[in-house]
Design a protein around this motif. Structure first.
Motif, PDB file in Angstrom:
ATOM      1  N   ALA A  64       0.806  -1.231   0.000  1.00  0.00           N
ATOM      2  CA  ALA A  64       0.000   0.000   0.000  1.00  0.00           C
ATOM      3  C   ALA A  64       0.835   1.276   0.000  1.00  0.00           C
ATOM      4  CB  ALA A  64      -0.933  -0.007   1.206  1.00  0.00           C
ATOM      5  N   LYS A 250      -3.765  -4.293  -7.103  1.00  0.00           N
ATOM      6  CA  LYS A 250      -4.627  -4.208  -5.924  1.00  0.00           C
ATOM      7  C   LYS A 250      -3.726  -4.147  -4.688  1.00  0.00           C
ATOM      8  CE  LYS A 250      -8.563  -6.672  -3.980  1.00  0.00           C
ATOM      9  NZ  LYS A 250      -9.453  -7.807  -4.074  1.00  0.00           N
ATOM     10  N   PHE A 251      -3.991  -3.173  -3.834  1.00  0.00           N
ATOM     11  CA  PHE A 251      -3.110  -2.970  -2.682  1.00  0.00           C
ATOM     12  C   PHE A 251      -3.600  -3.729  -1.458  1.00  0.00           C
ATOM     13  CE2 PHE A 251      -2.799   1.084  -5.118  1.00  0.00           C
ATOM     14  CZ  PHE A 251      -1.568   0.784  -5.687  1.00  0.00           C
ATOM     15  N   PHE A 252      -2.652  -4.305  -0.758  1.00  0.00           N
ATOM     16  CA  PHE A 252      -2.944  -5.049   0.469  1.00  0.00           C
ATOM     17  C   PHE A 252      -2.018  -4.568   1.570  1.00  0.00           C
ATOM     18  CE2 PHE A 252      -4.288  -7.839  -2.898  1.00  0.00           C
ATOM     19  CZ  PHE A 252      -5.365  -8.543  -2.398  1.00  0.00           C
ATOM     20  N   ASN A 253      -2.501  -4.666   2.801  1.00  0.00           N
ATOM     21  CA  ASN A 253      -1.642  -4.347   3.933  1.00  0.00           C
ATOM     22  C   ASN A 253      -1.033  -5.585   4.562  1.00  0.00           C
ATOM     23  OD1 ASN A 253      -1.355  -1.482   4.717  1.00  0.00           O
ATOM     24  ND2 ASN A 253      -3.562  -1.542   4.431  1.00  0.00           N
ATOM     25  N   LEU A 254      -1.799  -6.672   4.563  1.00  0.00           N
ATOM     26  CA  LEU A 254      -1.311  -7.871   5.234  1.00  0.00           C
ATOM     27  C   LEU A 254      -0.842  -8.893   4.198  1.00  0.00           C
ATOM     28  CD1 LEU A 254      -4.082  -8.385   7.943  1.00  0.00           C
ATOM     29  CD2 LEU A 254      -1.896  -7.215   8.164  1.00  0.00           C
ATOM     30  N   SER A 256      -0.326 -11.974   4.508  1.00  0.00           N
ATOM     31  CA  SER A 256      -1.048 -13.250   4.591  1.00  0.00           C
ATOM     32  C   SER A 256      -2.360 -13.175   3.810  1.00  0.00           C
ATOM     33  CB  SER A 256      -1.318 -13.606   6.048  1.00  0.00           C
ATOM     34  OG  SER A 256      -1.931 -12.516   6.701  1.00  0.00           O
ATOM     35  N   VAL A 257      -3.031 -12.036   3.884  1.00  0.00           N
ATOM     36  CA  VAL A 257      -4.289 -11.876   3.153  1.00  0.00           C
ATOM     37  C   VAL A 257      -4.000 -11.801   1.649  1.00  0.00           C
ATOM     38  CG1 VAL A 257      -6.299 -10.384   2.834  1.00  0.00           C
ATOM     39  CG2 VAL A 257      -5.389 -10.754   5.103  1.00  0.00           C
ATOM     40  N   LEU A 260      -3.574 -15.283   0.520  1.00  0.00           N
ATOM     41  CA  LEU A 260      -4.857 -15.984   0.458  1.00  0.00           C
ATOM     42  C   LEU A 260      -5.625 -15.544  -0.793  1.00  0.00           C
ATOM     43  CD1 LEU A 260      -6.639 -17.964   1.992  1.00  0.00           C
ATOM     44  CD2 LEU A 260      -7.599 -16.046   3.270  1.00  0.00           C
ATOM     45  N   ALA A 261      -5.564 -14.253  -1.105  1.00  0.00           N
ATOM     46  CA  ALA A 261      -6.243 -13.745  -2.302  1.00  0.00           C
ATOM     47  C   ALA A 261      -5.658 -14.394  -3.556  1.00  0.00           C
ATOM     48  CB  ALA A 261      -6.108 -12.226  -2.376  1.00  0.00           C
ATOM     49  N   LYS A 264      -6.941 -17.966  -3.807  1.00  0.00           N
ATOM     50  CA  LYS A 264      -8.350 -18.043  -4.185  1.00  0.00           C
ATOM     51  C   LYS A 264      -8.622 -17.439  -5.565  1.00  0.00           C
ATOM     52  CE  LYS A 264     -10.303 -20.050  -1.865  1.00  0.00           C
ATOM     53  NZ  LYS A 264     -10.133 -21.510  -1.689  1.00  0.00           N
ATOM     54  N   GLY A 265      -7.583 -17.045  -6.254  1.00  0.00           N
ATOM     55  CA  GLY A 265      -7.756 -16.563  -7.623  1.00  0.00           C
ATOM     56  C   GLY A 265      -8.178 -15.111  -7.741  1.00  0.00           C
ATOM     57  N   GLU A 266      -8.182 -14.360  -6.623  1.00  0.00           N
ATOM     58  CA  GLU A 266      -8.529 -12.936  -6.713  1.00  0.00           C
ATOM     59  C   GLU A 266      -7.352 -12.126  -7.231  1.00  0.00           C
ATOM     60  OE1 GLU A 266     -10.294 -11.317  -3.137  1.00  0.00           O
ATOM     61  OE2 GLU A 266     -11.438 -13.142  -2.817  1.00  0.00           O
ATOM     62  N   VAL A 267      -6.173 -12.731  -7.160  1.00  0.00           N
ATOM     63  CA  VAL A 267      -4.945 -12.081  -7.612  1.00  0.00           C
ATOM     64  C   VAL A 267      -4.191 -13.081  -8.483  1.00  0.00           C
ATOM     65  CG1 VAL A 267      -2.672 -11.347  -6.772  1.00  0.00           C
ATOM     66  CG2 VAL A 267      -4.720 -10.491  -5.662  1.00  0.00           C
ATOM     67  N   ASP A 268      -3.530 -12.583  -9.549  1.00  0.00           N
ATOM     68  CA  ASP A 268      -2.804 -13.474 -10.456  1.00  0.00           C
ATOM     69  C   ASP A 268      -1.299 -13.479 -10.226  1.00  0.00           C
ATOM     70  OD1 ASP A 268      -5.182 -13.968 -12.062  1.00  0.00           O
ATOM     71  OD2 ASP A 268      -4.932 -11.899 -12.757  1.00  0.00           O
TER      72      ASP A 268
ATOM     73  N   VAL B 168     -12.049 -12.816  -0.436  1.00  0.00           N
ATOM     74  CA  VAL B 168     -11.030 -12.614   0.594  1.00  0.00           C
ATOM     75  C   VAL B 168     -10.876 -11.140   0.955  1.00  0.00           C
ATOM     76  CG1 VAL B 168      -8.554 -12.862   1.081  1.00  0.00           C
ATOM     77  CG2 VAL B 168      -9.770 -14.659  -0.165  1.00  0.00           C
ATOM     78  N   ARG B 175     -11.861  -7.112 -11.293  1.00  0.00           N
ATOM     79  CA  ARG B 175     -11.854  -7.556 -12.695  1.00  0.00           C
ATOM     80  C   ARG B 175     -13.167  -7.179 -13.398  1.00  0.00           C
ATOM     81  NH1 ARG B 175      -9.675 -12.431 -10.659  1.00  0.00           N
ATOM     82  NH2 ARG B 175      -7.485 -12.693 -11.161  1.00  0.00           N
ATOM     83  N   ASN B 272      -9.011  -5.686   3.929  1.00  0.00           N
ATOM     84  CA  ASN B 272      -8.655  -4.760   2.867  1.00  0.00           C
ATOM     85  C   ASN B 272      -9.864  -3.929   2.442  1.00  0.00           C
ATOM     86  OD1 ASN B 272      -6.011  -4.538   1.970  1.00  0.00           O
ATOM     87  ND2 ASN B 272      -6.668  -4.904  -0.120  1.00  0.00           N
ATOM     88  N   ARG B 286       2.846   6.100   8.114  1.00  0.00           N
ATOM     89  CA  ARG B 286       3.591   7.002   7.219  1.00  0.00           C
ATOM     90  C   ARG B 286       3.878   8.359   7.842  1.00  0.00           C
ATOM     91  NH1 ARG B 286      -0.868   5.680   2.816  1.00  0.00           N
ATOM     92  NH2 ARG B 286      -0.029   3.727   2.036  1.00  0.00           N
TER      93      ARG B 286
END
Lengths: 551, 332
Positions: A64, A250-254, A256-257, A260-261, A264-268, B168, B175, B272, B286
């Motif tokens: 992020a 897509k930005f993530f903070n964790l 681990s999440v 997981l994304a 589960k196919g939410e991210v390539d 998740v 998409r 998220n 930050r």
């Protein structure tokens, strides 16, 4: 004029994932499993055996920390996105050899002081304006003045001549061996003069948030903290590229999440994956995912212990050496880190053509460490403690630096040095402490970049002892080192440079302003459907115009 | 007692409270270690001292603290929340972008917690020592004791990883180009787990209050009268008892709004969910002082407004307070 490749003609050794593990290591079961899985992954690596398919949206997992999208005025891990938006004059292959990009060809004068670049004639910015030599000259001036490494990269540039709209001639005041490596899109993106040349400060220019670019993808949307959407540049100057319709970061903070994304196919695609070393093998077990530690030699990340040389006890070389002799690097790398990282023995990344072998490795020797501390006047007290010191560590590279700090604490206890670990509240707190020299010793890391001129000199030059992070914060100054780096940075003779850098590395490994522990492996995880992911020297920080989706 | 003068006094008090909170926040945040200029420099990949000086000058960080406070006060009075040090964008824009998702999350979670908590409280009050009451107490206590962060991860592992019913992360599928109803359904699908996570933490409080309040009311004379009239158990419970027992629950809901907002920070981080909580979390790391102060201002204002509305609401709902007998007539 004649064509010259500025980097050594001998290409670097070809990259092969298993070869990144030290040949001398004795990996334990976890490491063996990791290597086996990575080898399998390598065998299954997607290639362009079939015709690349057009279309699709690639969802990329990102951290992020994106401030803006203009790589001309910033550096670091978040700059990679700008490479999709902006083209550079050249890009480099796996051997660091420059290849045509926005410049379709170039000539270099015999004295190495003049580089003439001929631009692709019909290249246009995303708003349809032709890309001209004026834009190249403007971009170079902006990078030189505003990029963190601008001076290191372009101090030797006297001026840029523009004899015609499609020819830019870079004139140098002295030979500059790192020039071609500095012209890749990440370091010298070609930005539009008609947009950024309006007199406003490029660092805070509003168009940094919605840039008009020149690269394979054009800007569509940035929902801060949420995502960035880039779309295919239909007028890209390379015919038929890119293959993707869209990239969504897509930005993530964790982490681990994020992982997981991906599962589960939410991210390539997940470059710079924040996974623990011990988790790499289990990720490789997932048949839908592909995990790799290949690429990123151009970043060349090295991890080390940095000593504050200004005050006791680490102003004493004997104490620094005692620390080095107390550390069992084999145990650290092969057992604690599962054999994934490569051990580091000196200031240059192993992939650098100037990397020297035979440096002092300080094989673990606790008796010698104790003797050195005795000689330095640190006798044990009634509790057996000779010294009490504080070791800082940053929040990034948690396995190498966080686990490493804990290990060093336990090892130093064996020789009577009581270490208190100071965990960082966050990156700014740690950066402020190190940047203001308010520390005794700290775990640290920096990128060495494709040429030492860009990423290595800054850490050792007397003139770069600054109160800013990732400069010569340890306060190291050796006139001989300055002279060696000065000469190595202004000669094109590869053999001479190798000799100069060889001596530099030997001096540094003897004087130990930094003690190197390993090279950080950057893990990339992608779905099986992601084909031809870049595993080149710049990894994901290069244009994704060849990547395609097999769906 | 007339509402207008009371409202005026409350508004004045609210404004003073917001000003005090802002001042305290400003001082606290500037006392925290970590230099924003170095953070920006870190984001740039390291800089020279000259660039660092430029950054400090550009963002007004080179001025003494009291000058920065003066400037901040002037800006706030003119409705300007300043510019984010990190994004170099107006703080108000950043907050407005994120306000919608947070309000959606908090109101949904609050509705779920309120409805389910009250229902469970009523259920438990029917037979206070019974199996159902013990079960409700156990479940709600577990939910209350578990950190939202942990509950969120657990729900993700169960309902996204093991049984892939819900997405998740995020607020919608990036998409898809959907709009209108398909996008609304997509958002609702993404909202389920974060809203439940946030609701679980507050469920226990509502159910405990509802249970205690119901037990109190069920002993009242008018309930005995209702039973004596031969009304069904259900009618007594829901038509007579619950109406009166709901007042403390509604009061608690208003007061819990601030806690919900702080709970949202963790929940948004895990899922998220692109709301104010996530922005606050990122901005604190930050050292983005203007953004953090802007969020705190909004959060304070929202809590103050929620409390004010609650105050007004039960003045309207409860005739005893309207009649000026608040000292003895406030619902327990």
């Amino acid at each position: 004029m004649h064509d010259t490749l500025m980097h050594p003609p001998a290409p670097r050794p070809p990259r092969a994932r298993p070869a990144r593990f030290p040949a001398t290591s004795v990996p334990r079961s976890f490491a063996r499993a990791t290597i086996f899985c990575l080898a399998l992954a390598a065998l299954a690596a997607p290639t362009s055996a079939t015709e690349p398919g057009r279309g699709g949206t690639l969802v990329v997992a990102g951290g992020a920390g994106l401030r803006h999208l203009n790589p001309a005025v910033q550096s670091g891990a978040h700059t990679g996105l700008g490479v999709q938006l902006f083209a550079g004059l050249v890009r480099v292959d796996d051997g660091f050899r420059p290849r045509p990009y926005l410049a379709e060809r170039w000539e270099i004068s015999g004295d190495g002081l003049s580089y003439a670049f001929h631009l692709v004639p019909d290249a246009r910015f995303h708003d349809g304006t032709p890309i001209t030599a004026e834009d190249v000259a403007f971009s170079l001036a902006v990078v030189k003045e505003h990029h963190p490494f601008g001076i290191a990269m372009f101090d030797a540039v006297e001026r840029v001549d523009t004899p015609d709209p499609h020819t830019a001639v870079i004139r140098l005041s002295r030979p500059h061996p790192a020039l071609m490596q500095s012209l890749v899109p990440l370091l010298m993106p070609v930005i539009p003069k008609h947009v950024f040349g309006d007199g406003r400060d490029p660092k805070t220019h509003p168009m940094n948030a919605a840039p008009v670019g020149s690269g394979p993808f054009r800007f569509k949307e940035w929902a801060r903290g949420r995502h960035v959407i880039l779309e295919r540049n239909e007028d890209f100057f390379i015919e038929g590229r890119p293959f993707l319709d869209r990239i969504v970061v897509k930005f993530f903070n964790l982490p681990s999440v994020r992982m997981l994304a991906l599962e589960k196919g939410e991210v390539d695609y997940y470059p710079f994956a924040g996974v623990r070393f011990r988790d790499v093998a289990s990720i490789a077990d997932n048949p839908d995912l592909r995990v790799s530690t290949g690429g990123y030699e151009a970043l060349g990340p090295v991890n080390y212990v940095e000593f504050n040389l200004r005050k006791p006890p680490f102003d004493d070389l004997r104490v620094r050496r005692a620390v080095a002799y107390a550390i069992d690097q084999d145990f650290l790398v092969n057992t604690l880190h599962g054999g994934l990282p490569r051990p580091g023995y000196g200031p240059l990344h192993h992939s650098s053509p100037f990397h020297a072998d035979g440096l002092n490795r300080y094989a673990v020797d606790l008796e010698r460490a104790a003797t050195l501390l005795d000689e330095a006047g640190y006798e044990p007290d009634a509790d057996g403690v000779r010294l009490r010191v504080v070791l800082d560590y940053p929040p990034f590279h948690a396995d190498s630096l966080g686990t490493g700090a804990n290990y060093i604490k336990s090892q130093l206890k064996k020789v009577g040095v009581a270490v208190r670990l100071r965990a960082p509240a966050d990156l700014p707190s740690w950066a402020q402490r190190i940047g203001s020299w308010d520390y005794q010793f700290t775990m640290n890391s920096h990128w060495t970049y494709p040429d030492p001129v860009i990423g290595v000199h800054r850490i050792y030059l007397c003139g770069n002892i600054r109160k800013t992070i990732w400069s010569n914060t340890q306060g190291y100054c050796n006139e001989r080192v300055d002279a060696l780096l000065g000469e190595a940075g202004s000669t094109l003779d590869v053999a001479r440079r190798k000799a100069l850098y060889g001596e530099f590395q030997r001096i540094v490994s003897e004087e130990l302003p930094l003690y190197f522990i390993n090279e950080e492996p950057y893990v990339t995880v992608s779905h099986r459907t992601v084909m031809d992911p870049p595993e080149t020297v710049w990894g994901a920080m290069q244009p994704l115009d060849r990547l395609w989706l097999d769906r | 007692m007339r509402l207008a003068p009371i409202l005026g006094r409350r508004l004045l008090g609210a404004a003073a409270l917001i000003a005090a909170v802002l001042l305290l926040n400003f001082i606290l945040i500037h006392l925290a270690p970590g230099d924003p200029a170095l953070t920006i420099a870190g984001g740039m990949g390291g800089v020279t001292e000259e660039i660092l000086r430029d950054i400090r000058r550009a963002y007004g960080l080179d001025a003494p603290l009291h000058s920065q406070l003066l400037l901040y006060t002037e800006r706030m009075l003119s409705g300007d929340l300043g510019r984010s040090l990190f994004y170099n964008a107006p703080v108000l824009d950043l907050i407005l972008e994120r306000l919608g998702p947070t309000v959606l999350l908090v109101l949904t979670a609050m509705s779920v917690a309120l409805a389910l908590g009250t229902f469970l409280g009523v259920l438990a009050s029917r037979r206070p020592g019974g199996v159902v009451a013990h079960f409700v107490t156990g479940v709600t206590l577990a939910g209350y004791s578990a950190p939202a962060f942990w509950v969120g991860i657990l729900l993700l592992l169960v309902f996204s990883a093991a049984i892939p019913l819900f997405p998740v992360s995020g607020m919608y599928d990036v998409r898809a180009d959907g709009a209108g109803l398909p996008r609304a359904l997509d958002v609702a699908h993404h909202l389920v787990l974060p809203a439940i996570t946030l609701a679980i933490v507050f469920l226990a409080q509502y159910s405990r209050i509802a249970r205690a309040s119901m037990l109190d009311v069920l002993g009242a004379d008018y309930i005995r009268t209702a039973r004596a009239k031969g009304l069904s158990d259900r009618a007594v419970l829901y038509r007579h008892a619950l109406r009166n027992a709901a007042l403390p629950v509604v009061t608690l809901a208003g007061l819990q709004f601030g806690n919900m907002l702080s709970g949202a920070v963790l929940v948004e981080t895990v899922f998220n969910w692109p709301g104010l909580g996530l922005l606050a979390f990122e901005s604190i790391l930050r050292r983005d002082h203007p953004t953090v102060l802007g969020i705190l201002f909004f959060a304070t204002a929202m809590v103050v407004v929620a409390n004010l509305l609650t105050d007004i609401a039960y003045r309207i709902v409860d005739p005893r307070i309207r009649a000026g007998t608040a000292a003895t007539g406030r619902p327990r």
